[in-house]
Design a protein around this motif. Structure first.
Motif, mmCIF file in Angstrom:
data_model
loop_
_atom_site.group_PDB
_atom_site.id
_atom_site.type_symbol
_atom_site.label_atom_id
_atom_site.label_comp_id
_atom_site.label_asym_id
_atom_site.label_seq_id
_atom_site.Cartn_x
_atom_site.Cartn_y
_atom_site.Cartn_z
ATOM 1 N N GLY A 170 18.780 79.965 74.302
ATOM 2 C CA GLY A 170 18.946 78.983 75.369
ATOM 3 C C GLY A 170 17.743 78.917 76.295
ATOM 4 O O GLY A 170 17.640 78.007 77.100
ATOM 5 N N THR A 171 16.845 79.903 76.193
ATOM 6 C CA THR A 171 15.602 79.828 76.963
ATOM 7 C C THR A 171 14.538 79.168 76.092
ATOM 8 O O THR A 171 14.712 79.033 74.881
ATOM 9 C CB THR A 171 15.124 81.228 77.431
ATOM 10 N N ASN A 172 13.433 78.756 76.721
ATOM 11 C CA ASN A 172 12.411 78.032 75.971
ATOM 12 C C ASN A 172 11.029 78.218 76.614
ATOM 13 O O ASN A 172 10.859 79.039 77.509
ATOM 14 C CB ASN A 172 12.785 76.542 75.878
ATOM 15 N N LEU A 173 10.093 77.440 76.170
ATOM 16 C CA LEU A 173 8.718 77.545 76.646
ATOM 17 C C LEU A 173 8.612 77.311 78.153
ATOM 18 O O LEU A 173 7.771 77.919 78.822
ATOM 19 C CB LEU A 173 7.825 76.562 75.888
ATOM 20 N N LEU A 174 9.463 76.477 78.699
ATOM 21 C CA LEU A 174 9.435 76.237 80.140
ATOM 22 C C LEU A 174 9.721 77.533 80.912
ATOM 23 O O LEU A 174 9.065 77.817 81.918
ATOM 24 C CB LEU A 174 10.443 75.152 80.532
ATOM 25 N N ASN A 175 10.666 78.342 80.418
ATOM 26 C CA ASN A 175 10.930 79.635 81.057
ATOM 27 C C ASN A 175 9.699 80.523 81.005
ATOM 28 O O ASN A 175 9.360 81.202 81.979
ATOM 29 C CB ASN A 175 12.102 80.349 80.373
ATOM 30 N N GLU A 176 9.004 80.508 79.885
ATOM 31 C CA GLU A 176 7.796 81.323 79.764
ATOM 32 C C GLU A 176 6.716 80.855 80.733
ATOM 33 O O GLU A 176 6.020 81.665 81.352
ATOM 34 C CB GLU A 176 7.273 81.298 78.334
ATOM 35 N N GLN A 177 6.597 79.548 80.890
ATOM 36 C CA GLN A 177 5.609 79.015 81.832
ATOM 37 C C GLN A 177 5.950 79.406 83.271
ATOM 38 O O GLN A 177 5.065 79.755 84.051
ATOM 39 C CB GLN A 177 5.497 77.506 81.670
ATOM 40 N N TRP A 178 7.233 79.370 83.628
ATOM 41 C CA TRP A 178 7.650 79.796 84.963
ATOM 42 C C TRP A 178 7.361 81.284 85.155
ATOM 43 O O TRP A 178 6.900 81.698 86.229
ATOM 44 C CB TRP A 178 9.138 79.521 85.203
ATOM 45 N N MET A 179 7.621 82.088 84.125
ATOM 46 C CA MET A 179 7.346 83.523 84.239
ATOM 47 C C MET A 179 5.870 83.775 84.504
ATOM 48 O O MET A 179 5.512 84.616 85.329
ATOM 49 C CB MET A 179 7.814 84.270 82.988
ATOM 50 N N THR A 180 5.009 83.035 83.830
ATOM 51 C CA THR A 180 3.570 83.206 84.009
ATOM 52 C C THR A 180 3.165 82.867 85.436
ATOM 53 O O THR A 180 2.380 83.595 86.062
ATOM 54 C CB THR A 180 2.794 82.353 82.996
ATOM 55 N N ARG A 181 3.696 81.791 85.980
ATOM 56 C CA ARG A 181 3.354 81.400 87.350
ATOM 57 C C ARG A 181 3.846 82.434 88.367
ATOM 58 O O ARG A 181 3.135 82.792 89.312
ATOM 59 C CB ARG A 181 3.922 80.016 87.656
ATOM 60 N N LYS A 182 5.071 82.934 88.178
ATOM 61 C CA LYS A 182 5.611 83.966 89.077
ATOM 62 C C LYS A 182 4.781 85.247 88.965
ATOM 63 O O LYS A 182 4.474 85.892 89.972
ATOM 64 C CB LYS A 182 7.073 84.253 88.725
ATOM 65 N N GLU A 183 4.443 85.595 87.743
ATOM 66 C CA GLU A 183 3.632 86.782 87.476
ATOM 67 C C GLU A 183 2.267 86.689 88.166
ATOM 68 O O GLU A 183 1.808 87.657 88.781
ATOM 69 C CB GLU A 183 3.453 86.860 85.968
ATOM 70 N N ASN A 184 1.626 85.532 88.082
ATOM 71 C CA ASN A 184 0.335 85.333 88.740
ATOM 72 C C ASN A 184 0.455 85.546 90.246
ATOM 73 O O ASN A 184 -0.432 86.139 90.877
ATOM 74 C CB ASN A 184 -0.210 83.932 88.463
ATOM 75 N N THR A 185 1.550 85.071 90.827
ATOM 76 C CA THR A 185 1.778 85.224 92.260
ATOM 77 C C THR A 185 1.896 86.700 92.629
ATOM 78 O O THR A 185 1.235 87.175 93.554
ATOM 79 C CB THR A 185 3.042 84.449 92.686
ATOM 80 N N VAL A 186 2.735 87.427 91.885
ATOM 81 C CA VAL A 186 2.944 88.849 92.182
ATOM 82 C C VAL A 186 1.660 89.636 91.970
ATOM 83 O O VAL A 186 1.292 90.471 92.801
ATOM 84 C CB VAL A 186 4.084 89.424 91.307
ATOM 85 N N LYS A 187 0.965 89.378 90.882
ATOM 86 C CA LYS A 187 -0.259 90.122 90.580
ATOM 87 C C LYS A 187 -1.324 89.876 91.650
ATOM 88 O O LYS A 187 -1.998 90.809 92.096
ATOM 89 C CB LYS A 187 -0.792 89.717 89.207
ATOM 90 N N THR A 188 -1.471 88.652 92.087
ATOM 91 C CA THR A 188 -2.501 88.313 93.070
ATOM 92 C C THR A 188 -2.175 88.850 94.458
ATOM 93 O O THR A 188 -3.037 89.382 95.154
ATOM 94 C CB THR A 188 -2.692 86.781 93.139
#
Length: 164
Positions: free
Chosen positions: A64-82
Motif C-alpha cells: 500500500g506504500t509507494n514511491l511517493l512515500n519514499e520521496q517523503w522519507m527522503t525529504r524528512k531525512e534531509n531535514t533531520v540530517k541537516t
C-alpha cells in the motif's frame, strides 16, 4: 498546547530518546518494531533508517506504500540530517517564528517541514543517522517513531504529542 509548548515537548523527546550506541542490528530491531507496531494498529507505513554517511541500514515499505512515500522519507531525512532535530520540531519552530523553508535557504523539493523524521542521537557522540516514517498524517508519523524508540530504549516516561 501552544506552539512554544509543543517545541519544548519535542526538545524533551530528543533529549530523552538517545542511544548509548547504535549498530546495524539495532537498526534491524528498531525498524522491525516500527513495522510490527504499525501492523498491530492496522496502519500502512514505509520506514527507513539511514546513517549520516548515506548508508541505508533498514528500509521497508508495507503493501500500500509507494514511491511517493519514499520521496517523503527522503525529504524528512534531509531535514533531520541537516538540522540535527526532528522534522516535526523544525516544523513547529517554523510555525512559532512565522518562517518558511525558504527563510532557511532550504528547497521544499528537497526538505520537508512536517513530522515523521527523528534523529538517531548517540550519547557523547551526536546525531549519527535518521529514522523516518511515511504513510500517516505527519503528527502520527512522529508519534509512531517516539512510541517505538521509547519502547526500544526501555524508556517508560516520554511526553508525547498526538494532535497539533
Amino acid at each position: 498546547m501552544t506552539v512554544e509548548e509543543l517545541v519544548k515537548v519535542l526538545e524533551m523527546q530528543e533529549e530523552i530518546l538517545q542511544f548509548s550506541s547504535f549498530t546495524n542490528a539495532d537498526a534491524w530491531e528498531l525498524g522491525n518494531m516500527v513495522i510490527q507496531e504499525a501492523k498491530r494498529l492496522g496502519l500502512t507505513v514505509a520506514v527507513r533508517i539511514r546513517l549520516n554517511n548515506g548508508y541505508t541500514v533498514f528500509q521497508y515499505g508495507m503493501d500500500g506504500t509507494n514511491l511517493l512515500n519514499e520521496q517523503w522519507m527522503t525529504r524528512k531525512e534531509n531535514t533531520v540530517k541537516t538540522l540535527e532535530e526532528s522534522s516535526l520540531r523544525f516544523c513547529m519552530n517554523l510555525r512559532a517564528n512565522q518562517e518558511s523553508l525558504e527563510d532557511h535557504f532550504l528547497d521544499p523539493r528537497e526538505y520537508a517541514a512536517c513530522g515523521g523524521g527523528f534523529p538517531i542521537r548517540v550519547e557523547e557522540v551526536g546525531v549519527i543517522g535518521t529514522i523516518v516514517v511515511s504513510g500517516l498524517d505527519h503528527v502520527s508519523d512522529h508519534d509512531l517513531l517516539v512510541k517505538c524508540i521509547s519502547k526500544y530504549l526501555h524508556v517508560a516516561e516520554v511526553p508525547r504529542i498526538r494532535a497539533v
